[in-house]
Design an enzyme around this catalytic site. Structure first.
Site, PDB file in Angstrom:
ATOM      1  N   CYS A  60      -2.098   1.354  -4.174  1.00 46.78           N
ATOM      2  CA  CYS A  60      -0.842   2.002  -4.558  1.00 46.78           C
ATOM      3  C   CYS A  60      -0.793   2.291  -6.055  1.00 46.78           C
ATOM      4  O   CYS A  60       0.200   2.769  -6.573  1.00 46.78           O
ATOM      5  CB  CYS A  60       0.372   1.199  -4.107  1.00 46.78           C
ATOM      6  N   CYS A  67       3.554  -0.259  -8.304  1.00 44.80           N
ATOM      7  CA  CYS A  67       4.102  -1.597  -8.065  1.00 44.80           C
ATOM      8  C   CYS A  67       4.660  -2.144  -9.369  1.00 44.80           C
ATOM      9  O   CYS A  67       3.950  -2.214 -10.369  1.00 44.80           O
ATOM     10  CB  CYS A  67       3.005  -2.521  -7.535  1.00 44.80           C
ATOM     11  N   CYS A  93       0.876  -1.172   0.000  1.00 42.95           N
ATOM     12  CA  CYS A  93       0.000   0.000   0.000  1.00 42.95           C
ATOM     13  C   CYS A  93       0.917   1.227   0.000  1.00 42.95           C
ATOM     14  O   CYS A  93       2.137   1.088   0.018  1.00 42.95           O
ATOM     15  CB  CYS A  93      -0.991  -0.004   1.160  1.00 42.95           C
TER      16      CYS A  93
END
Length: 137
Positions: free
Chosen positions: A85, A89, A11
């Protein structure tokens, strides 16, 4: 997936959702699953309301600290679970990616964090059944 699957929770701040998810997975799966958590922009400390909510469930995350998301953490994980997020990533072939739409507990009190904690537990229980079920008795 290796004999022991590995899961990375990501996150933004690695201070609430991903910390609670990692703690639930460790608590419920024991050593059957390798667990990591990280943040794309780690906070300074774990959210106190998340710490309190998890303590109510008998899980102590007070010693945890937010960690930065690294390429190595993704490469070493079989399953990468993001929680708000976005596109930060890194994506690699052969990895399984899940995006859990879970409310951000940042700035909320423990009463608001409890349902988030419980939602994460339910998702974790399903994940365990899928990637590391207990052998039939």
């Amino acid at each position: 997936m290796a004999d022991k699957p590995s899961v990375l929770f990501v996150c933004v701040h690695n201070a609430g959702r991903s910390q609670m998810a990692a703690a639930w997975l460790t608590h419920l799966a024991g050593d059957r699953i390798e667990v990591r958590s990280a943040g794309s922009d780690p906070g300074g400390a774990v959210n106190p309301a998340a710490v309190e909510a998890m303590a109510e469930a008998g899980i102590d995350i007070s010693a945890e600290t937010p960690k930065i998301l690294t390429v190595d953490a993704v490469l070493e994980s079989d399953v990468c679970i993001t929680m708000g997020c976005g596109d930060t990533c890194p994506v690699f072939p052969g990895k399984r990616y899940l995006d859990w739409k879970i409310e951000d507990p940042a700035g909320q009190g423990v009463a608001a964090v409890r349902p988030i904690r419980d939602e994460i537990k339910t998702l974790i229980e399903g994940l365990i059944k899928e990637i590391a079920p207990l052998p039939a008795a």
